[in-house]
Design a protein around this motif. Structure first.
Motif, PDB file in Angstrom:
ATOM      1  N   ILE A  32       0.831  -1.209   0.000  1.00 16.53           N
ATOM      2  CA  ILE A  32       0.000   0.000   0.000  1.00 16.53           C
ATOM      3  C   ILE A  32       0.863   1.256   0.000  1.00 16.53           C
ATOM      4  O   ILE A  32       0.569   2.229  -0.716  1.00 16.53           O
ATOM      5  CB  ILE A  32      -0.945  -0.009   1.214  1.00 16.53           C
ATOM      6  CG1 ILE A  32      -1.927  -1.165   1.087  1.00 16.53           C
ATOM      7  CG2 ILE A  32      -1.707   1.302   1.303  1.00 16.53           C
ATOM      8  CD1 ILE A  32      -2.717  -1.154  -0.193  1.00 16.53           C
ATOM      9  N   LEU A  33       1.923   1.268   0.803  1.00 21.20           N
ATOM     10  CA  LEU A  33       2.807   2.437   0.822  1.00 21.20           C
ATOM     11  C   LEU A  33       3.320   2.759  -0.573  1.00 21.20           C
ATOM     12  O   LEU A  33       3.273   3.910  -1.025  1.00 21.20           O
ATOM     13  CB  LEU A  33       3.988   2.176   1.757  1.00 21.20           C
ATOM     14  CG  LEU A  33       3.761   2.241   3.270  1.00 21.20           C
ATOM     15  CD1 LEU A  33       5.050   1.910   4.004  1.00 21.20           C
ATOM     16  CD2 LEU A  33       3.281   3.612   3.685  1.00 21.20           C
ATOM     17  N   VAL A  34       3.822   1.747  -1.255  1.00 26.38           N
ATOM     18  CA  VAL A  34       4.434   1.966  -2.570  1.00 26.38           C
ATOM     19  C   VAL A  34       3.378   2.295  -3.618  1.00 26.38           C
ATOM     20  O   VAL A  34       3.530   3.234  -4.404  1.00 26.38           O
ATOM     21  CB  VAL A  34       5.260   0.733  -2.980  1.00 26.38           C
ATOM     22  CG1 VAL A  34       5.784   0.888  -4.398  1.00 26.38           C
ATOM     23  CG2 VAL A  34       6.421   0.524  -2.014  1.00 26.38           C
ATOM     24  N   LEU A  35       2.299   1.507  -3.630  1.00 26.14           N
ATOM     25  CA  LEU A  35       1.278   1.698  -4.661  1.00 26.14           C
ATOM     26  C   LEU A  35       0.632   3.069  -4.576  1.00 26.14           C
ATOM     27  O   LEU A  35       0.514   3.779  -5.586  1.00 26.14           O
ATOM     28  CB  LEU A  35       0.209   0.605  -4.547  1.00 26.14           C
ATOM     29  CG  LEU A  35       0.539  -0.763  -5.114  1.00 26.14           C
ATOM     30  CD1 LEU A  35      -0.654  -1.688  -4.956  1.00 26.14           C
ATOM     31  CD2 LEU A  35       0.916  -0.656  -6.578  1.00 26.14           C
ATOM     32  N   GLU A  36       0.173   3.445  -3.401  1.00 22.33           N
ATOM     33  CA  GLU A  36      -0.515   4.732  -3.292  1.00 22.33           C
ATOM     34  C   GLU A  36       0.425   5.883  -3.584  1.00 22.33           C
ATOM     35  O   GLU A  36       0.056   6.828  -4.283  1.00 22.33           O
ATOM     36  CB  GLU A  36      -1.139   4.892  -1.900  1.00 22.33           C
ATOM     37  CG  GLU A  36      -1.833   6.235  -1.741  1.00 22.33           C
ATOM     38  CD  GLU A  36      -2.872   6.240  -0.638  1.00 22.33           C
ATOM     39  OE1 GLU A  36      -3.417   7.313  -0.347  1.00 22.33           O
ATOM     40  OE2 GLU A  36      -3.144   5.173  -0.066  1.00 22.33           O
ATOM     41  N   HIS A  37       1.640   5.802  -3.082  1.00 22.03           N
ATOM     42  CA  HIS A  37       2.582   6.900  -3.299  1.00 22.03           C
ATOM     43  C   HIS A  37       2.893   7.073  -4.786  1.00 22.03           C
ATOM     44  O   HIS A  37       2.813   8.197  -5.317  1.00 22.03           O
ATOM     45  CB  HIS A  37       3.874   6.632  -2.525  1.00 22.03           C
ATOM     46  CG  HIS A  37       4.856   7.767  -2.595  1.00 22.03           C
ATOM     47  ND1 HIS A  37       5.002   8.693  -1.594  1.00 22.03           N
ATOM     48  CD2 HIS A  37       5.734   8.126  -3.568  1.00 22.03           C
ATOM     49  CE1 HIS A  37       5.926   9.575  -1.938  1.00 22.03           C
ATOM     50  NE2 HIS A  37       6.377   9.243  -3.130  1.00 22.03           N
ATOM     51  N   ILE A  38       3.247   5.978  -5.473  1.00 22.37           N
ATOM     52  CA  ILE A  38       3.630   6.081  -6.880  1.00 22.37           C
ATOM     53  C   ILE A  38       2.446   6.498  -7.740  1.00 22.37           C
ATOM     54  O   ILE A  38       2.587   7.325  -8.652  1.00 22.37           O
ATOM     55  CB  ILE A  38       4.220   4.743  -7.374  1.00 22.37           C
ATOM     56  CG1 ILE A  38       5.475   4.386  -6.572  1.00 22.37           C
ATOM     57  CG2 ILE A  38       4.548   4.833  -8.852  1.00 22.37           C
ATOM     58  CD1 ILE A  38       6.578   5.393  -6.646  1.00 22.37           C
ATOM     59  N   SER A  39       1.282   5.927  -7.476  1.00 18.19           N
ATOM     60  CA  SER A  39       0.116   6.276  -8.290  1.00 18.19           C
ATOM     61  C   SER A  39      -0.254   7.742  -8.116  1.00 18.19           C
ATOM     62  O   SER A  39      -0.578   8.433  -9.095  1.00 18.19           O
ATOM     63  CB  SER A  39      -1.065   5.375  -7.930  1.00 18.19           C
ATOM     64  OG  SER A  39      -1.419   5.507  -6.562  1.00 18.19           O
ATOM     65  N   VAL A  40      -0.205   8.248  -6.884  1.00 18.92           N
ATOM     66  CA  VAL A  40      -0.517   9.659  -6.637  1.00 18.92           C
ATOM     67  C   VAL A  40       0.538  10.565  -7.269  1.00 18.92           C
ATOM     68  O   VAL A  40       0.211  11.565  -7.919  1.00 18.92           O
ATOM     69  CB  VAL A  40      -0.629   9.928  -5.121  1.00 18.92           C
ATOM     70  CG1 VAL A  40      -0.697  11.418  -4.840  1.00 18.92           C
ATOM     71  CG2 VAL A  40      -1.856   9.232  -4.548  1.00 18.92           C
ATOM     72  N   ALA A  41       1.807  10.213  -7.099  1.00 20.00           N
ATOM     73  CA  ALA A  41       2.882  11.045  -7.653  1.00 20.00           C
ATOM     74  C   ALA A  41       2.813  11.093  -9.177  1.00 20.00           C
ATOM     75  O   ALA A  41       2.977  12.164  -9.785  1.00 20.00           O
ATOM     76  CB  ALA A  41       4.241  10.501  -7.201  1.00 20.00           C
ATOM     77  N   LYS A  42       2.551   9.960  -9.823  1.00 18.43           N
ATOM     78  CA  LYS A  42       2.452   9.952 -11.281  1.00 18.43           C
ATOM     79  C   LYS A  42       1.242  10.755 -11.765  1.00 18.43           C
ATOM     80  O   LYS A  42       1.327  11.461 -12.777  1.00 18.43           O
ATOM     81  CB  LYS A  42       2.364   8.507 -11.789  1.00 18.43           C
ATOM     82  CG  LYS A  42       3.680   7.752 -11.737  1.00 18.43           C
ATOM     83  CD  LYS A  42       3.542   6.383 -12.377  1.00 18.43           C
ATOM     84  CE  LYS A  42       4.887   5.673 -12.441  1.00 18.43           C
ATOM     85  NZ  LYS A  42       4.780   4.331 -13.066  1.00 18.43           N
ATOM     86  N   ALA A  43       0.126  10.618 -11.057  1.00 17.27           N
ATOM     87  CA  ALA A  43      -1.082  11.330 -11.474  1.00 17.27           C
ATOM     88  C   ALA A  43      -0.861  12.835 -11.453  1.00 17.27           C
ATOM     89  O   ALA A  43      -1.197  13.544 -12.421  1.00 17.27           O
ATOM     90  CB  ALA A  43      -2.247  10.943 -10.567  1.00 17.27           C
TER      91      ALA A  43
END
Length: 810
Positions: A315-326
């Motif tokens: 969850i840490l990695v997925l949410e962070h990367i998805s939010v940062a890319k968006a």
């Protein structure tokens, strides 16, 4: 463009030694780039200016005022005291600017991770009462930090790409519902067991409605106020644009506004006797960084958090990367996934010494940071300053914060994580399998638990991905002429229906409904297929079996005694039902979608080639088109593809620079050697389009190489050919109404059109082609050159009489 400028494709293979030598020459540059890449701040800090600082201060301060109430509320979800949420908020905001590549990300506690940390705290403290909750949280922060740091350093950010958006959306939706249900007790003052499955919490809540306390007055009022402020600030900003900026800041500050108002009312009620409050308040919060120290690394903790730790990292990695890319796409900048994972690791590892628990980038705070005008990652440092001020100045006021108000803040925050009905509908209409992943994640998260929900979503996503990889679509290609009115210009009865030197074709899936009435048969014995994925070991067997099955379905088996002896018990000696089918002569594979091929797939292709050779009782040609990857081309050559042997067993291609398989697309001849520019230009034959006539009109044209405009000179014709051309030429192009002089030039709008197909890039190996049309044309041209001389058909009777009368009169 003359023939001497035709691109010839011949890639030189890059050996392992070449790669090693290149690395030895540049290893110092690679090492320095790798090390300095860990500190992106060095790339822009020298250009930092006052204007950027002002914008960063505004954005960071705004997010900081949101971060304080959220940190306090999320700490309660993690079964920790409020100050630990502020410790996590400070560590993430303070250290991210040194290692991050996003100007908008706000690292700190989030709801889903807080819930998972709360599960771990409960598990450990239940099994080992001597261990405190903060010790468990800090231990988790250390492990998460180390693991994610290693992931970033060895560049494992690619793993994030294996988890699709429906899996993340389903898990987030299920988690948001779970968190909201867990806050019902605090919102209403009912004591509920929040460690059980969410659907059980709902049952217990409705069975305990008689225990509602005065907390519900604070909870519902704050929750309604939050939604009202959000709705009306947006609506009023549309109606009165001049107040848009003020309404925007008022809207994003609604969490802090509601908490402040609730705290003030609570203070007025309980100021005389704080210990006898009629509703729950958070009470004393220590000032400053009270938990600074070396984390307690107890192995007893490790044994109890094994089932939660992977979920937290995912969850840490997925949410962070998805939010940062968006937000990177929205603001037109690129983030480095590996560096972002490293930043998560550093902030959590360093934060553990401040007493923080795992945190990551949050969507809501990141959106506020972006809309507030942040210019650089340094904006998060100003958020950290606000958190420090809260820890040292505002802790006495934290005593009176109602827990129901914090519950309202949590419920309001997680509502944004629930997928909208529009997204669910679009997902269902797009892919039923991905909708299954989404629905499974939601249902399992609600009815079983958060950990099982994320594991199920990831597992189903990987299964679907592997299935799509193992079963790519292998399309059987058909063709349709680009000019349906054009007739064949080769006077060869056996091939009239299949090959025209002036005609070109588009190739498509034979099941495509748009071309069913325009399909023209392929040349006899030619099978064309398109492979729509990389050829790797999971799909190599399926693809080669599809190729073999298609070839056998459209051709007949070669009639030899050896074949009859080798028939299986399931095969019949009576092959009369396939006698009308041609023998298999060539297999054309469209490799335009094949970006990679491994050794297993190459071996399977070789086996398929041998099997089809036995089936046809002769060597079958294998042609490849659209080979976009030079490594794929080299691997095919290594396994004997790309070259071709004629009937005498001699290779028709050579890798030397002196030879080139050049098929003339207009003359119907095959050149074994590369001609000189003058020879190639002098042999050009101009094509003439007829309305009805099937005869061949040979025209000799001369192309002036010295003239840049390539003016076409007057062509010589026999008298009878001239008369026939006057009868059968297509109507000349009417250019009277074209105004611009560009369109009036004779060299650009000539009735005699040079076929541009001859100028496509050509490969040095005869079985590699630019496109499918080039491959089929080269096969037909070579076969046509081996047939007996063409028999010219007599002209129509009307034309004959006309010709004779003309000749007689002359």
């Amino acid at each position: 463009m003359n023939s001497s400028s035709v691109v010839v494709l011949d890639y030189e293979p890059v050996t392992f030694k070449n790669k090693t030598d290149k690395f030895k020459q540049n290893w110092g540059r690679y090492l320095s780039s790798y090390i300095f890449g860990f500190f992106p701040i060095l790339q822009w800090i020298t250009r930092y200016n006052t204007s950027w600082m002002l914008q960063d201060m505004i954005a960071g301060g705004t997010v900081g005022m949101v971060l304080v109430p959220q940190g306090i509320a999320y700490a309660k979800i993690a079964n920790l005291d409020p100050q630990y949420g502020l410790y996590s908020s400070f560590a993430g905001a303070c250290f991210y600017c040194l290692f991050g590549t996003s100007k908008d990300i706000s690292i700190g506690p989030i709801t889903v991770v807080s819930l998972l940390v709360g599960r771990a705290v409960t598990n450990v403290t239940t099994a080992h009462p001597e261990i405190t909750g903060p010790e468990v949280a800090v231990f988790l922060s250390v492990l998460v930090g180390i693991i994610t740091m290693l992931m970033g350093m060895i560049r494992l950010g690619i793993l994030v790409d294996f988890i699709p958006a429906p899996a993340i959306a389903g898990f987030m939706t299920g988690s948001a519902i779970t968190i909201s249900l867990g806050q019902w007790g605090k919102l209403t003052g009912i004591k509920l067991d929040t460690h059980q499955a969410p659907y059980l919490i709902v049952g217990e809540f409705f069975s305990s409605l008689g225990g509602i306390r005065v907390d519900i007055a604070f909870g519902l009022t704050c929750l309604i106020a939050l939604y009202a402020i959000k709705h009306f600030s947006t609506k009023l900003a549309t109606r009165w644009p001049k107040f848009k900026q003020s309404l925007f800041y008022f809207g994003i500050m609604r969490n802090g506004t509601i908490v402040i108002m609730g705290t003030f009312i609570s203070f007025c009620i309980n100021v005389h006797d704080p210990t006898a409050s009629a509703f729950k308040i958070i009470k004393s919060v220590p000032s400053g960084f009270d938990a600074i120290g070396v984390p307690n690394m107890s192995l007893n903790i490790m044994s109890e958090i094994g089932d939660v730790l992977p979920s937290i990292i995912i969850i840490l990695v997925l949410e962070h990367i998805s939010v940062a890319k968006a937000f990177g796409r929205a603001s037109d900048y690129t983030i480095d996934s590996n560096q972002e994972i490293l930043a998560i690791g550093v902030t959590n590892l360093v934060g553990s010494f401040f007493g923080s628990y795992p945190g990551t980038g949050a969507f809501s705070r990141t959106a506020i940071m972006a809309r507030s005008g942040a210019k650089t990652p340094l904006s998060s440092a100003f958020s950290a300053i606000i958190v420090v001020l809260a820890l040292y100045v505002l802790t006495p006021a934290f005593y009176y914060i109602p827990e129901a108000a914090l519950a309202a803040v949590v419920i309001h925050a997680v509502s944004d994580l629930i997928s909208s009905p529009k997204y669910v509908k679009e997902l269902y209409n797009t892919s039923k399998l991905e909708f299954l992943v989404f629905a499974s994640a939601v249902l399992i998260t609600i009815f079983d638990g958060i950990e099982d929900g994320i594991y199920t979503a990831v597992a189903l996503s990987l299964i679907i991905m592997l299935f799509n990889l193992a079963r790519p679509k292998v399309e059987v290609m058909a063709r349709s002429p680009l000019d349906p009115t054009s007739k064949s210009t080769l006077a060869i009865p056996a091939s009239n229906d299949f090959y025209s030197s002036s005609q070109h074709y588009i190739y498509f899936d034979e099941q495509d409904p748009h071309f069913q009435t325009q399909i023209e048969p392929l040349p006899p014995g030619v099978v064309v297929l398109r492979i729509n994925n990389a050829l790797l070991y999971p799909n190599s067997n399926y693809v080669t079996e599809s190729i073999i099955a298609t070839a056998k379905k459209r051709t007949r088996q070669g009639e030899t005694e050896e074949n009859k002896k080798e028939l299986l018990w399931t095969q019949s000696l009576d092959a009369s039902k396939n006698n009308h089918l041609p023998l298999l002569e060539a297999v054309v594979l469209d490799f335009s979608s094949v970006s990679r091929i491994d050794s297993t797939a190459l071996q399977m292709l070789s086996s398929a080639r041998e099997q089809l050779d036995r089936y046809s009782s002769h060597a079958v040609e294998w042609h490849f088109t659209g080979v976009v990857n030079s490594q794929v081309r080299s691997d095919l050559l290594l396994f004997g593809f790309g070259t071709m042997e004629d009937s005498e067993g001699m290779a028709s291609s050579s890798t030397s620079n002196s030879t080139l398989y050049a098929s003339s697309c207009v003359s119907g001849t095959t050149a074994a050697t590369k001609p000189s520019p003058k020879e190639e230009d002098s042999e050009k034959i101009q094509e003439v389009t007829f309305k009805d006539s099937p005869e061949v009109i040979n025209q000799n044209s001369i192309i002036d190489n010295d003239n840049n405009d390539k003016e076409l000179q007057v062509q010589e014709q026999k008298p009878e050919q001239q008369h026939m051309s006057e009868s059968y030429y297509a109507d000349p192009m009417d250019v009277e109404n074209i105004i611009h002089s560009y369109y009036m030039e004779d060299t650009k709008f000539s009735q005699i059109i040079v076929d541009p197909h001859n100028y496509l890039p050509r490969d040095r190996h005869p079985c590699f082609h630019w496109d499918v049309d080039s491959a089929v044309r080269s096969i037909c041209e070579r076969w046509s050159s081996r047939r007996p001389p063409p028999i010219l058909l007599p002209p129509p009777s009307g034309s004959s009489s006309s010709n004779s009368s003309t000749t007689g009169s002359s």
